[in-house]
Design a protein around this motif. Structure first.
Motif, mmCIF file in Angstrom:
data_model
loop_
_atom_site.group_PDB
_atom_site.id
_atom_site.type_symbol
_atom_site.label_atom_id
_atom_site.label_comp_id
_atom_site.label_asym_id
_atom_site.label_seq_id
_atom_site.Cartn_x
_atom_site.Cartn_y
_atom_site.Cartn_z
ATOM 1 N N UNK A 67 -50.094 5.391 23.049
ATOM 2 C CA UNK A 67 -49.936 6.395 24.096
ATOM 3 C C UNK A 67 -49.115 5.819 25.247
ATOM 4 N N UNK A 68 -48.466 6.701 25.983
ATOM 5 C CA UNK A 68 -47.771 6.303 27.208
ATOM 6 C C UNK A 68 -48.282 7.186 28.351
ATOM 7 N N UNK A 69 -48.217 6.629 29.548
ATOM 8 C CA UNK A 69 -48.641 7.357 30.744
ATOM 9 C C UNK A 69 -47.430 7.591 31.630
ATOM 10 N N UNK A 70 -47.236 8.829 32.021
ATOM 11 C CA UNK A 70 -46.065 9.163 32.838
ATOM 12 C C UNK A 70 -46.289 8.671 34.277
ATOM 13 N N UNK A 71 -45.301 7.907 34.796
ATOM 14 C CA UNK A 71 -45.391 7.342 36.146
ATOM 15 C C UNK A 71 -44.456 8.054 37.116
ATOM 16 N N UNK A 72 -44.805 7.918 38.430
ATOM 17 C CA UNK A 72 -43.894 8.323 39.496
ATOM 18 C C UNK A 72 -43.051 7.097 39.891
ATOM 19 N N UNK A 73 -42.390 7.166 41.063
ATOM 20 C CA UNK A 73 -41.460 6.117 41.461
ATOM 21 C C UNK A 73 -42.143 4.858 41.974
ATOM 22 N N UNK A 74 -43.355 4.998 42.509
ATOM 23 C CA UNK A 74 -44.059 3.830 43.007
ATOM 24 C C UNK A 74 -45.393 3.706 42.283
ATOM 25 N N UNK A 75 -45.782 2.442 41.990
ATOM 26 C CA UNK A 75 -47.000 2.230 41.213
ATOM 27 C C UNK A 75 -47.876 1.183 41.887
ATOM 28 N N UNK A 113 -44.158 -3.703 29.946
ATOM 29 C CA UNK A 113 -44.892 -2.590 30.554
ATOM 30 C C UNK A 113 -43.932 -1.489 30.988
ATOM 31 N N UNK A 114 -42.834 -1.870 31.622
ATOM 32 C CA UNK A 114 -41.873 -0.875 32.109
ATOM 33 C C UNK A 114 -41.239 -0.118 30.948
ATOM 34 N N UNK A 115 -40.817 -0.857 29.918
ATOM 35 C CA UNK A 115 -40.207 -0.175 28.767
ATOM 36 C C UNK A 115 -41.237 0.625 27.987
ATOM 37 N N UNK A 153 -39.523 -2.247 37.995
ATOM 38 C CA UNK A 153 -39.735 -3.610 37.504
ATOM 39 C C UNK A 153 -40.264 -4.572 38.576
ATOM 40 N N UNK A 154 -39.665 -4.631 39.783
ATOM 41 C CA UNK A 154 -40.197 -5.585 40.781
ATOM 42 C C UNK A 154 -41.648 -5.309 41.136
ATOM 43 N N UNK A 155 -42.020 -4.019 41.202
ATOM 44 C CA UNK A 155 -43.403 -3.685 41.519
ATOM 45 C C UNK A 155 -44.351 -4.178 40.412
ATOM 46 N N UNK A 156 -43.955 -3.916 39.166
ATOM 47 C CA UNK A 156 -44.796 -4.309 38.033
ATOM 48 C C UNK A 156 -44.865 -5.826 37.914
ATOM 49 N N UNK A 211 -52.828 -3.612 31.307
ATOM 50 C CA UNK A 211 -52.246 -3.203 32.582
ATOM 51 C C UNK A 211 -51.600 -1.823 32.490
ATOM 52 N N UNK A 212 -51.095 -1.451 31.339
ATOM 53 C CA UNK A 212 -50.522 -0.103 31.187
ATOM 54 C C UNK A 212 -51.570 0.965 31.456
ATOM 55 N N UNK A 213 -52.815 0.617 31.210
ATOM 56 C CA UNK A 213 -53.905 1.571 31.430
ATOM 57 C C UNK A 213 -54.294 1.652 32.903
ATOM 58 N N UNK A 214 -54.128 0.543 33.644
ATOM 59 C CA UNK A 214 -54.651 0.488 35.008
ATOM 60 C C UNK A 214 -53.570 0.485 36.081
ATOM 61 N N UNK A 215 -52.304 0.493 35.697
ATOM 62 C CA UNK A 215 -51.223 0.691 36.665
ATOM 63 C C UNK A 215 -50.978 2.191 36.780
ATOM 64 N N UNK A 216 -51.078 2.712 37.972
ATOM 65 C CA UNK A 216 -50.997 4.158 38.176
ATOM 66 C C UNK A 216 -50.021 4.460 39.304
ATOM 67 N N UNK A 217 -49.615 5.707 39.366
ATOM 68 C CA UNK A 217 -48.730 6.157 40.438
ATOM 69 C C UNK A 217 -49.497 6.177 41.757
#
Length: 886
Positions: A660-668, A734-736, A754-757, A792-798
């Motif tokens: 699964x993938x989670x749709x993100x906004x510009x800041x996470x 994570x970003x890709x 990328x820098x945020x992640x 981290x893909x599960x717990x990084x959110x917008x």
């Protein structure tokens, strides 16, 4: 039998070489080498009672090990760990051994003066030749000579048991012509034995033209072009012929070899011609036996009759009982066709010219699956046997070292049967089953720690060889399950960022090779496919040779076991990344690494030990035969569960979801209060104990028995691994994982995210990982990085709030599954169906599954249903430690 080798102190003392040396030295016992190579074996190691299947304390017994083999009545279509093998003695071989020994001790009674002179010459060492001939070489030749020249009374009463269990005379065990087999382990010098047999037959025929026991017309048959080219050393006029190189013929007898007529074929040349059914005016029809023999033999052998035939790698020459086994693999089907072509060709030659005798030389003269014979049973015409365990104990080959322990305290050790270890831990949707292959990407990631441990061990050897100015490097071989897996693994080992740059290919210098049927067809620009194949084969055939194109090869990734006759002697490591279904297959793979580099003899007369480290090939550990069950009991009844073609209207299809993938906004941001900690290193060995193979070992491998323990670790990898680089790869993954598109807008989004992640990843690696007796560099393993990406893909959110949108990832190679794919047999209780595309429902728990099936059949609202059994319908998820599950 023995407690785990590694205690808590050693696991904590990972970087302490003294602790490692102490562990290795504590277990050092005698070497498995217990016999001189130039004398008949006088001792052998016993670590199991073959009569009872019970392990014993290691004993060095006097006498010679009986000839025999391990056989599984269930056949070889099971995982090695599930086989129930029993030891079967080769009674005829043991009796021939006894009689030949007596004949030798009594001065070779009944032989011709020429034969006597040759036999006495072969028994001499210096100054006749630099090194004496091995005992196993002399014994094989003596056995064939005894069967031809000894007094008839001495050969009476020899019987063998056929594959059907029938007792017949030895000379009735073959079909049309007289045929014998000398079983000799890889690396014990079969080509020299062929030269000795040629010299014996040809010189006798030249000396006694009327003696019908001998022939000066010799046909050599090889399994392929590579081996055929190598057999040129058997031509007396060859510049590098073995007769002179090994001083096999006394100088006064050498001119008699000029009378020899020798022709070399490979089995593909023995195809029978038939133009029936082809277009054209002129049709000759099927080729007659005479025309067939003349086409193949006339140029080199003229009209000679009564041929001596020598089959190199003769286990490829047999007649399958059945045309094609339904469950045979393509490789097995092709092998059966080629084997039938070889034996049919010899039978046509026998009809036209006559075959005086045919001698097979082979390390593994056993029937394979799909041949119609019991799998793993030996050819009944075997007359001498010097197997791999005998060769190890005589020092004629390298000693394989297999995993016997590790710091996971499991049994068997993880890397002993690497394929099974990996497959059992893969998520259900990625694991290999009877109907699908394991997911190659998942296998490569899971195999990475074992590969890096072995490569680190290879690097130590590489540096040691370089310091000793050895001109060729040690070679590591990885044997894979299929071409897709071999391609991925090759790309991983040769990638620019691969930590061990000794394996990375650079322009003008290729040191790692992919060698399989698919890769052989790939050609470079402007190169013909056939020329590309010849070029690549030339590289493989010259591995370990200082002046060949393969001189600097360091690593080979291959699906097959490489070519028969492949005699590289600088292979020091093997990793098996495939299923092994029999000890025969294990021996064929391990045999690629066992040729010695030198034959230096110590003061005790024993050859000095050389080693080959082996992961993933469960070699010479025979699972204990089950007891308490009558083997004559009929097998329990089974039911065929399958999709019924007449019910195709009831077919159910479903998507194969890969994640699964989670749709993100510009800041996470990361939800640090909920994100779990991960343990690193708790489920993968960081220390592996390997030990010499000696004797036959039943059950799981253990650290008892002769030989010394060596410790493998990942320290060479840790010294070059970079945690900062791993953080970059994790953040990129994570970003890709979230933004996988290829548009310019997607690229811009990734650059902003990328820098945020990356900042989140660095904090997580620094503060949230728990390392179990391993250094922080363990996080650089791709399997650990994949876990972190999953978590981290599960717990990084917008950070803009709002509910996240979850989207499924569909498997690109197999987007949909279907009930039409179901077909299997079961011995469990079943109930028949009406509303299902599948014929039965299997009842694992009859108290509720039976009632559910009964209810579904009677509900009007149910149009179709299917039990999720062999359907591969999986709902993937990631558990708290980042491991994919399903």
């Amino acid at each position: 039998m023995t407690d785990n080798l590694f205690g808590k102190t050693l696991a904590q003392d990972l970087f302490d070489p003294i602790a490692q040396a102490r562990a290795a030295g504590a277990m050092a016992i005698e070497t498995p080498i217990c016999n001189r190579p130039y004398e008949e074996p006088k001792q052998y190691w016993q670590v199991v009672d073959l009569a009872t299947g019970v392990r014993t304390e290691p004993k060095l017994l006097e006498g010679r090990r009986e000839a025999g083999y391990f056989y599984s009545p269930k056949g070889a279509r099971y995982e090695s760990s599930a086989l129930e093998e029993e030891f079967v003695r080769l009674e005829c071989v043991n009796e021939i051994r006894r009689r030949v020994r007596q004949w030798r001790e009594h001065g070779y009674r009944g032989v011709t003066p020429v034969t006597r002179r040759l036999l006495e010459h072969w028994g001499k060492g210096k100054p006749e030749r630099e090194l004496p001939l091995f005992f196993c070489q002399r014994e094989a030749v003596e056995t064939i000579i005894w069967l031809h020249e000894a007094h008839a009374a001495d050969r009476q009463g020899l019987t063998v048991e056929t594959v059907d269990g029938e007792k017949v005379a030895l000379d009735d065990a073959h079909e049309v012509f007289r045929r014998y087999c000398c079983k000799m382990a890889t690396g014990t010098g079969k080509t020299i034995v062929m030269a000795m047999l040629i010299a014996w037959s040809v010189i006798n025929k030249a000396s006694y033209p009327q003696d019908t026991r001998f022939s000066d017309a010799v046909l050599l048959v090889a399994p392929g072009l590579t081996v055929k080219e190598r057999l040129a050393v058997l031509l007396p006029k060859s510049d590098n012929n073995y007769y002179k190189k090994f001083h096999l013929v006394p100088s006064g007898l050498f001119p008699y070899l000029d009378a020899a007529k020798i022709h070399i074929l490979h089995r593909q040349e023995m195809a029978h011609k038939d133009d029936t059914g082809k277009r054209g005016v002129t049709k000759l029809g099927p080729e007659s036996d005479t025309a067939f023999a003349n086409r193949l033999l006339k140029k080199q052998l003229g009209s000679k009759k009564r041929l001596l035939v020598l089959n190199d790698e003769g286990h490829h020459c047999y007649r399958p009982r059945i045309k094609e086994a339904k469950d045979a693999t393509k490789e097995e089907k092709d092998e059966n066709l080629r084997a039938a072509q070889w034996i049919s060709g010899l039978e046509r030659i026998h009809e036209a010219r006559g075959i005086l005798s045919c001698v097979d030389l082979s390390a593994t003269p056993f029937y394979i699956h799909g041949s119609g014979y019991p799998v793993g049973r030996p050819f009944p015409w075997i007359v001498s046997d010097f197997g791999l365990v005998d060769a190890i104990e005589s020092g004629l080959v390298k000693i394989p070292r297999i995993p016997v322990d590790d710091d996971l305290v499991g049994s068997p050790p993880a890397y002993f049967h690497l394929w099974r270890w990996i497959n059992e831990r893969l998520p259900a949707g990625q694991r290999e089953t009877g109907r699908r292959k394991a997911k190659p990407e998942a296998v490569v990631n899971s195999a990475e720690p074992a590969l890096l441990t072995m490569i680190g061990n290879w690097k130590r050897e590489f540096l040691d060889w370089a310091s000793k100015r050895i001109e060729v490097p040690p070679v590591m071989i990885v044997i894979t399950q299929d071409t897709e897996l071999s391609q991925l693994l090759f790309e991983r080992l040769t990638a620019e960022h691969f930590e061990f740059n000794e394996f990375v290919n650079t322009p003008g210098k290729q040191v790692t090779y992919l060698f399989d049927s698919k890769e052989l067809k790939n050609s470079e620009e402007g190169e013909k496919a056939k020329d590309a194949e010849l070029r690549k084969r030339a590289v493989m055939n010259s591995v370990g040779q200082q002046d060949g194109p393969g001189a600097q090869v360091r690593c080979i990734v291959s699906v097959s076991m490489l070519t028969e006759g492949w005699d590289a002697n600088n292979v020091t490591q093997i990793v098996g990344l495939r299923a092994f279904t029999s000890q025969l297959l294990c021996e064929q793979v391990v045999g690629r690494a066992l040729r010695r580099r030198s034959y230096e003899v110590g003061e005790d007369g024993l050859l000095t030990a050389e080693y080959a480290d082996v992961y993933g090939v469960p070699f010479q550990v025979i699972p204990v035969k089950a007891t308490g069950k009558n083997s004559s009991d009929p097998p329990p009844p089974t039911t065929l569960v399958r999709a019924l073609p007449e019910r195709v209207a009831l077919e159910i299809t479903f998507p194969i979801v890969d994640g699964y993938v989670t749709e993100w906004r510009e800041r996470v941001v990361c939800d640090w209060e909920r994100v779990p900690r991960l343990r690193i290193g708790h489920d993968e060995p960081s220390l592996v104990a390997v030990k010499d193979v000696a004797g036959y070992r039943l059950g799981n491998p253990d650290i008892g028995g002769p030989g010394s323990v060596a410790i493998h670790d990942r320290i060479p990898y840790y010294l070059i691994a970079r945690v900062s680089s791993a953080c970059f790869r994790i953040a990129s993954g994570i970003v890709f994982h979230q933004v996988s598109g290829t548009s310019e807008a997607d690229a811009c989004r990734r650059s902003r995210l990328f820098p945020q992640v990356l900042g989140i990843v660095k904090r997580y690696v620094g503060d949230y990982l728990l390392f179990d007796s391993v250094p922080t560099e363990e996080v650089t393993l791709e399997r650990e990085q994949e876990k972190i990406v999953n978590v981290l893909s599960e717990y990084i959110v917008s950070d803009t709030g709002g509910e996240a949108v979850h989207l499924p990832k569909i498997d690109r190679k197999r987007p949909f599954g279907s009930t039409r794919d179901v077909q299997f047999r079961t011995g469990r209780e079943v109930v028949e169906t009406i509303k299902s595309h599948i014929s039965h429902v299997v009842l694992d728990a009859p108290t509720w599954e039976g009632s559910v099936a009964h209810r579904l059949e009677r509900l009007d609202c149910v149009v179709s249903y299917a039990r999720n059994d062999h359907l591969d319908f999986v709902i993937p998820y990631v558990d708290l430690d980042g491991t994919p599950r399903g």
